[in-house]
Design an enzyme around this catalytic site. Structure first.
Site: not given
Ligand code: GUN
Length: 282
Positions: A53, A97, A120
C-alpha cells in the site's frame, strides 16, 4: 473460448490515470494528498499488504503516513492515534490494517475514522449509502471487480449473479454493487443449501470464500464470467484462488487468474478512494 482478465494490466493503466489526477490536484489546489496506514503487530501477511500500500502511494504521488505499532499497544493509544489522524488536515484517508491483535476492540478503533476518511469503505455510513445506491467510498476489492466488468464491457443488467462468501469486506458490498448494477443477486455462504445448483445458474460467479480451488468445473455454467477473489495456498504451498482455474477456465467466457487478477485492483482502488476523499474534502 475464454478470456483471462488481466488485473495487473488494468491496475497499471488505472494507476497511471490516478497519478495524473493526483498531480493535477496538487497543481490546482497546492495540496498533497495523504493516506495514513496503521499497522499493529507483526502479522506477516499484513506487513506485506501494508508495504504494498505504501509502495502504491509512492507510485501515484500520494504521501503516506505509516504507523507501525508494537503488538502490545494499548487500546487507548491506538484510539488516540486514530483520533489525531481524524483531525489532521494533511491526512485524507485512514486505513487501519486488519486483523488487529486480540486484546484490541477493533470496532471501537474503527469507529473513530470519520466516514469521509474511511478509504476502506468499511463504516456503517459508507455501507449504508452503498446499500441505498448513493455516493460513498466503496470497499476496494468489490469496487475493483466492478472496474474489471466495465473494462471488459461485461453487461450485468438482468444477469444472474452469484456471490459466494458474505464477509463485510468483500461478499456483502459485492452483492450490493451487483444489485445496484441491475443484476439479480444471490449471496451464498457456508450454510447455503444446494450451493452447486445455485452456482450452476450463475451468469456471473464471484468466489470470495477463502478455500483453495473450492469452485470446481461442475459448479460452473457454460459461458459464465468467473471472478476469483481468493488468495489461498494449495497443497504444495503455492498461491492459488478459490477457483480451480485449470478445469474451470474451459467453461467460462471470462475468468480472472490468481495471482494477477483481482489482487492488483484492490490497492489501486484504495489509491482511487484516497484521491476521491481528498476531492470531497475541498
Ligand atoms: N486486511 C485484509 N484486507 C484488508 C483491507 O482491505 N483493509 C484493511 N484495513 N485490512 C485488511
Amino acid at each position: 473460448m475464454y478470456k483471462v482478465i488481466d488485473g495487473k494490466a488494468l491496475a497499471a493503466s488505472m494507476r497511471a490515470d490516478i497519478k495524473a489526477k493526483v498531480f493535477s490536484f496538487k497543481q490546482d489546489y497546492g495540496k498533497t494528498i495523504g493516506l495514513a496506514v496503521v499497522l499493529v503487530g507483526d502479522d506477516s501477511a499484513s506487513q506485506v499488504y501494508v508495504r504494498n500500500k505504501i509502495k502504491a502511494c509512492e507510485e501515484v504521488g500520494i504521501k503516506s503516513f505509516a504507523y507501525r505499532l508494537d503488538k502490545d499497544t494499548p487500546q487507548k493509544d491506538l484510539e488516540e492515534l486514530v483520533q489525531s489522524l481524524a483531525a489532521d488536515k494533511n491526512v485524507n484517508g485512514i486505513l487501519v490494517q486488519l486483523p488487529l491483535p486480540e486484546h484490541i476492540d477493533a470496532e471501537k478503533v474503527l469507529s473513530y475514522i470519520p466516514y469521509e476518511k474511511d478509504v476502506d469503505g468499511f463504516c456503517a455510513q459508507n455501507i449504508g449509502r452503498l446499500c441505498m445506491n448513493e455516493d460513498c467510498l466503496v470497499a476496494c476489492t468489490p469496487n475493483g471487480v466492478m472496474q474489471m466488468f466495465a473494462s471488459e464491457g461485461i453487461s450485468l443488467k438482468g444477469k444472474n449473479a452469484v456471490v459466494v462468501g458474505r464477509s463485510n469486506i468483500v461478499g456483502k458490498p459485492m452483492a450490493m454493487l451487483l444489485t445496484n448494477a441491475d443484476a439479480t443477486v444471490t449471496l451464498c455462504h457456508s450454510k447455503t443449501q444446494n450451493l452447486k445448483e445455485i452456482c450452476l445458474n450463475a451468469d456471473i460467479l464471484v468466489a470470495a470464500i477463502g478455500k483453495p480451488k473450492y469452485i470446481s468445473a461442475d459448479m460452473v455454467k457454460e459461458g459464465a464470467v468467473v471472478i476469483d477473489v481468493g488468495m489461498d495456498r494449495d497443497e504444495n504451498g503455492k498461491l492459488c484462488g478459490d477457483v480451480d482455474f485449470e478445469t474451470v477456465k474451459e467453461k467460462c467466457s471470462y475468468i480472472t487468474p490468481v495471482p494477477g487478477g483481482v489482487g492488483p485492483m484492490t490497492i489501486t482502488m484504495l489509491m482511487y478512494n484516497t484521491y476521491l476523499a481528498a476531492v470531497r474534502s475541498l
